[in-house]
Design a protein around this motif. Structure first.
Motif, PDB file in Angstrom:
ATOM      1  N   ALA A 246       4.330  31.679  16.232  1.00 48.22           N
ATOM      2  CA  ALA A 246       4.506  30.582  15.454  1.00 48.22           C
ATOM      3  C   ALA A 246       3.331  30.360  14.433  1.00 48.22           C
ATOM      4  CB  ALA A 246       5.081  29.207  15.974  1.00 48.22           C
ATOM      5  N   GLU A 247       1.967  30.271  15.131  1.00 49.11           N
ATOM      6  CA  GLU A 247       0.965  30.122  14.193  1.00 49.11           C
ATOM      7  C   GLU A 247       0.722  31.315  13.324  1.00 49.11           C
ATOM      8  OE1 GLU A 247      -2.437  28.274  12.465  1.00 49.11           O
ATOM      9  OE2 GLU A 247      -0.703  27.646  13.848  1.00 49.11           O
ATOM     10  N   ARG A 248       0.922  32.397  13.566  1.00 50.04           N
ATOM     11  CA  ARG A 248       0.900  33.634  12.597  1.00 50.04           C
ATOM     12  C   ARG A 248       1.802  33.344  11.737  1.00 50.04           C
ATOM     13  NH1 ARG A 248      -0.466  39.329  15.810  1.00 50.04           N
ATOM     14  NH2 ARG A 248      -0.865  39.779  13.399  1.00 50.04           N
ATOM     15  N   ILE A 249       3.171  33.151  11.852  1.00 49.44           N
ATOM     16  CA  ILE A 249       4.007  33.086  10.886  1.00 49.44           C
ATOM     17  C   ILE A 249       3.498  31.901   9.918  1.00 49.44           C
ATOM     18  CG2 ILE A 249       6.277  32.321  10.772  1.00 49.44           C
ATOM     19  CD1 ILE A 249       7.097  33.643  13.312  1.00 49.44           C
ATOM     20  N   ARG A 250       3.000  30.817  10.520  1.00 42.70           N
ATOM     21  CA  ARG A 250       2.655  29.727   9.532  1.00 42.70           C
ATOM     22  C   ARG A 250       1.738  30.372   8.432  1.00 42.70           C
ATOM     23  NH1 ARG A 250      -1.176  26.245   8.367  1.00 42.70           N
ATOM     24  NH2 ARG A 250      -2.530  27.229   9.666  1.00 42.70           N
ATOM     25  N   LYS A 251       0.608  31.169   9.009  1.00 42.67           N
ATOM     26  CA  LYS A 251      -0.238  31.439   8.378  1.00 42.67           C
ATOM     27  C   LYS A 251       0.160  32.290   7.169  1.00 42.67           C
ATOM     28  CE  LYS A 251      -4.211  30.794  11.388  1.00 42.67           C
ATOM     29  NZ  LYS A 251      -5.420  31.355  12.363  1.00 42.67           N
ATOM     30  N   GLU A 252       0.920  33.482   7.510  1.00 48.90           N
ATOM     31  CA  GLU A 252       1.578  34.410   6.645  1.00 48.90           C
ATOM     32  C   GLU A 252       2.444  33.678   5.568  1.00 48.90           C
ATOM     33  OE1 GLU A 252       2.676  38.277   5.527  1.00 48.90           O
ATOM     34  OE2 GLU A 252       1.322  37.604   6.864  1.00 48.90           O
ATOM     35  N   ILE A 253       3.114  32.692   5.828  1.00 45.17           N
ATOM     36  CA  ILE A 253       3.791  31.913   4.841  1.00 45.17           C
ATOM     37  C   ILE A 253       2.836  31.194   3.732  1.00 45.17           C
ATOM     38  CG2 ILE A 253       5.551  30.097   4.281  1.00 45.17           C
ATOM     39  CD1 ILE A 253       6.875  30.898   7.096  1.00 45.17           C
ATOM     40  N   GLN A 254       1.854  30.461   4.356  1.00 49.74           N
ATOM     41  CA  GLN A 254       0.910  29.509   3.601  1.00 49.74           C
ATOM     42  C   GLN A 254       0.112  30.504   2.619  1.00 49.74           C
ATOM     43  OE1 GLN A 254       0.093  25.974   3.608  1.00 49.74           O
ATOM     44  NE2 GLN A 254      -0.582  27.029   1.758  1.00 49.74           N
ATOM     45  N   SER A 255      -0.251  31.728   3.116  1.00 43.70           N
ATOM     46  CA  SER A 255      -0.777  32.721   2.111  1.00 43.70           C
ATOM     47  C   SER A 255       0.302  32.982   1.022  1.00 43.70           C
ATOM     48  CB  SER A 255      -1.062  33.822   2.779  1.00 43.70           C
ATOM     49  OG  SER A 255      -0.134  34.781   3.307  1.00 43.70           O
ATOM     50  N   LYS A 256       1.568  33.084   1.133  1.00 39.32           N
ATOM     51  CA  LYS A 256       2.550  33.390   0.006  1.00 39.32           C
ATOM     52  C   LYS A 256       2.645  32.141  -0.904  1.00 39.32           C
ATOM     53  CE  LYS A 256       2.571  37.548   1.658  1.00 39.32           C
ATOM     54  NZ  LYS A 256       2.162  38.615   1.071  1.00 39.32           N
ATOM     55  N   VAL A 257       2.779  31.156  -0.289  1.00 42.39           N
ATOM     56  CA  VAL A 257       3.377  29.934  -1.066  1.00 42.39           C
ATOM     57  C   VAL A 257       2.237  29.115  -1.675  1.00 42.39           C
ATOM     58  CG1 VAL A 257       5.432  30.010   0.189  1.00 42.39           C
ATOM     59  CG2 VAL A 257       3.557  28.167   1.032  1.00 42.39           C
ATOM     60  N   SER A 258       0.724  29.266  -1.483  1.00 46.03           N
ATOM     61  CA  SER A 258      -0.007  28.420  -2.094  1.00 46.03           C
ATOM     62  C   SER A 258      -0.156  28.705  -3.732  1.00 46.03           C
ATOM     63  CB  SER A 258      -1.581  29.211  -1.406  1.00 46.03           C
ATOM     64  OG  SER A 258      -1.594  28.906  -0.212  1.00 46.03           O
ATOM     65  N   LYS A 259       0.394  29.641  -4.221  1.00 46.97           N
ATOM     66  CA  LYS A 259       0.334  29.669  -5.743  1.00 46.97           C
ATOM     67  C   LYS A 259       1.395  28.733  -6.169  1.00 46.97           C
ATOM     68  CE  LYS A 259       1.203  33.993  -5.227  1.00 46.97           C
ATOM     69  NZ  LYS A 259       1.379  35.260  -5.516  1.00 46.97           N
ATOM     70  N   ALA A 260       2.498  28.229  -5.348  1.00 47.13           N
ATOM     71  CA  ALA A 260       3.572  27.486  -5.674  1.00 47.13           C
ATOM     72  C   ALA A 260       3.279  25.890  -5.468  1.00 47.13           C
ATOM     73  CB  ALA A 260       5.012  27.716  -4.919  1.00 47.13           C
ATOM     74  N   GLY A 261       1.968  25.766  -4.960  1.00 43.92           N
ATOM     75  CA  GLY A 261       1.658  24.227  -4.673  1.00 43.92           C
ATOM     76  C   GLY A 261       2.290  23.697  -3.425  1.00 43.92           C
ATOM     77  N   LEU A 262       2.571  24.498  -2.376  1.00 47.96           N
ATOM     78  CA  LEU A 262       3.165  24.106  -1.333  1.00 47.96           C
ATOM     79  C   LEU A 262       2.179  24.335  -0.052  1.00 47.96           C
ATOM     80  CD1 LEU A 262       6.679  25.815  -1.529  1.00 47.96           C
ATOM     81  CD2 LEU A 262       6.056  23.532  -2.321  1.00 47.96           C
ATOM     82  N   GLU A 263       2.379  23.416   0.831  1.00 45.00           N
ATOM     83  CA  GLU A 263       1.543  23.233   1.862  1.00 45.00           C
ATOM     84  C   GLU A 263       2.583  23.551   3.579  1.00 45.00           C
ATOM     85  OE1 GLU A 263      -1.452  20.612   4.935  1.00 45.00           O
ATOM     86  OE2 GLU A 263      -0.727  19.861   3.069  1.00 45.00           O
ATOM     87  N   ILE A 264       2.283  24.405   4.020  1.00 40.86           N
ATOM     88  CA  ILE A 264       3.046  24.655   5.424  1.00 40.86           C
ATOM     89  C   ILE A 264       2.304  23.961   6.597  1.00 40.86           C
ATOM     90  CG2 ILE A 264       3.940  26.472   7.005  1.00 40.86           C
ATOM     91  CD1 ILE A 264       5.022  26.498   4.016  1.00 40.86           C
TER      92      ILE A 264
END
Length: 353
Positions: A246-264
């Motif tokens: 779950a933590e690896r999934i969170r980091k993977e998503i965060q690396s993709k959505v940072s450009k959209a101004g979102l925080e996971i």
């Protein structure tokens, strides 16, 4: 795109009273100008007509000023544009007045995913930018009024529960898995202008990240499987290492959505199972593995008990047994201790020899 805050414009209440006062003055000017301009023929007539016209124009167009009134509750934001140009974001709760020609922008306003925490649809007259829809009730019993869209952006923590996906693990076994992602908007300008629809963008990135990470792990612990990428086999698995996955999934998503101004904030696995087409076979495999483990434990215990029995008989000199009799005794004890049913003893009343 950098976010600009307009939190210094909390002047909604003074402007409301000012607009109401101007309306009262316009009504009075219309009445006075009408009396002096239309009923008199002296030098005051032109001034009366001008006063009447000015008051009438403000009465007809003054309502535009009310469009600049904006009300924000806690954890809400409003992205404002003026004739296509981004001018700033209202983030603090309060009563604002801005340029009445400003328009709020939220491309994800009408997007409803399987998530909680969307800004409510209830509107008010002060700039919620909501559209009202009136629909007839059943059998003509009445009409219901509901808000269609709200241009406000929620800054609250929301939970996205994506639909279950069928993915092959690192051993090629198809599994079904679902995740819940806790997220929030941190930069409204990036969320609105950097991507077309930040909610759909987040949903797609969650699906992609889930597939990328799950393919690195087996469902259960397997031999010679490297899940960390360090070149060494480990005991990582989807079922046994859910926190790490779950933590690896969170980091993977965060690396993709940072450009959209979102925080996971967090990602959790909510469902994990073998796909239906192999679930029965994998259940039999698990049952067989459990039976083998149980049998190994029974045999280990039985061998220890037989060894203890022979040692005690030898120490107490209860009976002297040759090798053939010891072998027969060991065989009988193992049959009794390792059998699935209760032993049926046979009493031998004759001689042992």
């Amino acid at each position: 795109m950098e976010e600009k805050l307009l939190n210094k414009n909390k002047n909604g209440m003074p402007m409301l009273f000012l607009i109401l006062a101007l309306y009262l003055a316009a009504i009075a000017a219309t009445i006075v100008g009408g009396i002096n301009g239309l009923n008199e023929t002296g030098p005051q007539a032109p001034w009366g007509i001008a006063l009447f016209a000015a008051g009438l124009i403000f009465i007809c167009l003054g309502w535009i000023l009310f469009c600049g009134l904006k009300v924000l509750r806690p954890q809400e934001a409003l992205v404002l544009t003026l004739f296509g140009k981004y001018i700033g974001t209202l983030k603090d709760d309060g009563f604002y007045w801005v340029n009445p020609f400003c328009s709020a922008l939220n491309p994800a306003a009408e997007t409803r995913l399987k998530q909680s925490g969307d800004v409510g649809n209830s509107g008010n007259i002060f700039g919620n930018n909501s559209l009202l829809q009136i629909s007839a009730g059943k059998e003509g019993s009445g009409a219901t009024v509901s808000a269609v869209t709200s241009k406000k952006i929620s800054l609250k923590i929301m939970t996205l529960n994506n639909s279950r996906q069928k993915i092959n693990d690192c051993l090629g076994n198809p599994i079904e898995i679902g995740i819940a992602v806790m997220w929030r908007v941190t930069d409204t300008a990036k969320a609105v202008f950097n991507v077309d629809n930040y909610k759909e963008y987040l949903s797609l990135q969650c699906d992609s990240a889930l597939r990328n990470i799950v393919r690195m792990y087996p469902y259960d612990v397997a031999e010679n499987v490297d899940t960390t990428g360090d070149g060494l086999a480990d005991e990582g698995s989807l079922r046994g290492s859910s926190e790490v996955v779950a933590e690896r999934i969170r980091k993977e998503i965060q690396s993709k959505v940072s450009k959209a101004g979102l925080e996971i904030i967090e990602a959790r696995i909510t469902y994990l199972a073998y796909a239906p087409e192999i679930a029965a076979a994998m259940l039999q495999r698990q049952q067989a593995s459990a039976i083998i483990d149980a049998r190994k434990m029974i045999v280990d215990g039985a061998v220890g008990m037989v060894e203890m029995a022979l040692e005690r008989l030898s120490e107490k000199e209860v009976v002297q047994l040759d090798e053939e009799r010891k072998a027969a005794m060991v065989s009988n004890l193992l049959v009794v201790l390792c059998g699935n049913r209760d032993a049926q003893p046979i009493v031998n009343s004759g001689s042992l020899y």
